[in-house]
Write a protein that holds these residues in place. Structure first.
Motif, PDB file in Angstrom:
ATOM      1  N   HIS A   6       0.838  -1.205  -0.054  1.00 28.55           N
ATOM      2  CA  HIS A   6       0.169   0.105  -0.107  1.00 28.55           C
ATOM      3  C   HIS A   6       0.897   1.239   0.141  1.00 28.55           C
ATOM      4  O   HIS A   6       2.095   1.158   0.573  1.00 28.55           O
ATOM      5  N   ARG A   7       0.359   2.284  -0.406  1.00 30.90           N
ATOM      6  CA  ARG A   7       1.159   3.540  -0.674  1.00 30.90           C
ATOM      7  C   ARG A   7       1.893   4.057   0.469  1.00 30.90           C
ATOM      8  O   ARG A   7       2.826   4.568   0.351  1.00 30.90           O
ATOM      9  N   LEU A  21      -0.165   5.227  -5.820  1.00 28.18           N
ATOM     10  CA  LEU A  21      -1.298   6.138  -5.251  1.00 28.18           C
ATOM     11  C   LEU A  21      -2.578   5.924  -6.416  1.00 28.18           C
ATOM     12  O   LEU A  21      -3.927   6.009  -6.086  1.00 28.18           O
ATOM     13  N   THR A  22      -2.052   6.160  -7.680  1.00 30.75           N
ATOM     14  CA  THR A  22      -2.900   6.278  -8.700  1.00 30.75           C
ATOM     15  C   THR A  22      -3.824   5.013  -8.830  1.00 30.75           C
ATOM     16  O   THR A  22      -4.875   5.348  -9.146  1.00 30.75           O
ATOM     17  N   CYS A  24      -4.465   3.087  -6.709  1.00 25.52           N
ATOM     18  CA  CYS A  24      -5.424   2.741  -5.338  1.00 25.52           C
ATOM     19  C   CYS A  24      -6.510   3.781  -5.341  1.00 25.52           C
ATOM     20  O   CYS A  24      -7.513   3.424  -4.834  1.00 25.52           O
ATOM     21  N   GLY A  25      -6.305   5.107  -5.809  1.00 22.54           N
ATOM     22  CA  GLY A  25      -7.309   5.921  -5.438  1.00 22.54           C
ATOM     23  C   GLY A  25      -7.960   6.771  -6.560  1.00 22.54           C
ATOM     24  O   GLY A  25      -8.805   7.644  -6.667  1.00 22.54           O
ATOM     25  N   THR A  72      -6.794   9.823   3.887  1.00 20.66           N
ATOM     26  CA  THR A  72      -7.429   9.105   2.771  1.00 20.66           C
ATOM     27  C   THR A  72      -7.032   9.297   1.580  1.00 20.66           C
ATOM     28  O   THR A  72      -6.059  10.252   1.258  1.00 20.66           O
ATOM     29  N   ASN A  73      -7.283   8.509   0.479  1.00 19.20           N
ATOM     30  CA  ASN A  73      -6.765   8.424  -0.705  1.00 19.20           C
ATOM     31  C   ASN A  73      -6.740   9.884  -1.404  1.00 19.20           C
ATOM     32  O   ASN A  73      -5.880  10.297  -2.108  1.00 19.20           O
ATOM     33  N   GLU A  74      -8.115  10.498  -1.336  1.00 20.43           N
ATOM     34  CA  GLU A  74      -8.278  11.567  -1.956  1.00 20.43           C
ATOM     35  C   GLU A  74      -7.553  12.784  -1.496  1.00 20.43           C
ATOM     36  O   GLU A  74      -7.105  13.506  -2.016  1.00 20.43           O
ATOM     37  N   ASN A  77      -3.975  12.112  -2.909  1.00 21.54           N
ATOM     38  CA  ASN A  77      -3.974  12.673  -4.304  1.00 21.54           C
ATOM     39  C   ASN A  77      -4.119  14.144  -4.474  1.00 21.54           C
ATOM     40  O   ASN A  77      -3.304  14.493  -5.355  1.00 21.54           O
ATOM     41  N   ASN A 166      -9.340   0.131   0.749  1.00 20.03           N
ATOM     42  CA  ASN A 166      -8.756   1.271   1.253  1.00 20.03           C
ATOM     43  C   ASN A 166      -9.198   1.704   2.654  1.00 20.03           C
ATOM     44  O   ASN A 166      -8.299   2.266   3.476  1.00 20.03           O
TER      45      ASN A 166
END
Length: 181
Positions: A6-7, A21-22, A24-25, A72-74, A77, A166
């Motif tokens: 995971h990232r 990351l891209t 994953c999210g 969070t992934n958001e 990102n 996630n």
């Protein structure tokens, strides 16, 4: 056995982390990527009492955005989007072939996100124990995880597609690396 990490479980190295990351999210191209203003204003070092510069002891990472264990992934990102936009604005050429002394990298150093310090084995004396706790937590959620080369990984690539993956990663990171064991 597949070595998928995971990232945030592996200390990120610039754009290599972005690739994960891209996957994953998603995200990308968000105009309001960085509203914090961090890294936007240049600062000058004031001379020290003896006429020298006070910058020798300054933390070069002080103004960089900090990823948290519960980010969070958001959120992550958005941080990387702001950094990539800066690189592009400063003429970065190829996405994956930038050198540390590239002018665009140097110009945007203050916007490159920092991974949580808890996920850095050099900064976390309990890293090995925390990694084992991470794997135990992921297994508790039905994710086939394992320790691989001192990091946590997944037994197969299919694990990343499980429902709530996630969310489980964030939950387990906070529990395992955040002290809530």
């Amino acid at each position: 056995m597949v070595n998928l990490f995971h990232r945030a479980a592996v200390p990120a190295v610039g754009v290599a982390c972005l690739v994960v990351l891209t996957a994953c999210g998603g995200g990308g191209g968000n105009d309001d990527a960085d509203k914090s203003g961090k890294g936007e204003v240049a600062s000058l070092d004031s001379p020290a009492a003896g006429g020298g510069s006070a910058s020798a002891s300054a933390d070069p990472d002080a103004d960089r955005p900090q990823i948290r264990l519960d980010s969070t992934n958001e959120e992550v990102n958005r941080m990387y989007d702001a950094w990539l936009a800066c690189l592009k604005e400063h003429g970065a050429a190829e996405k994956y072939k930038r050198k540390p002394n590239d002018p665009s990298v140097l110009a945007c150093k203050g916007k490159e996100p920092l991974d949580p310090p808890e996920l850095d084995p050099a900064k976390n004396p309990d890293y090995a124990d925390d990694t084992r706790a991470m794997v135990k937590c992921m297994k508790g959620h039905g994710i086939k995880a394992m320790v691989v080369n001192g990091q946590w990984g997944l037994e197969t690539g299919d694990e990343i597609n499980r429902p709530y993956y996630n969310e489980y990663v964030i939950d387990c990171q906070v529990k395992a690396f955040g002290g809530d064991k």
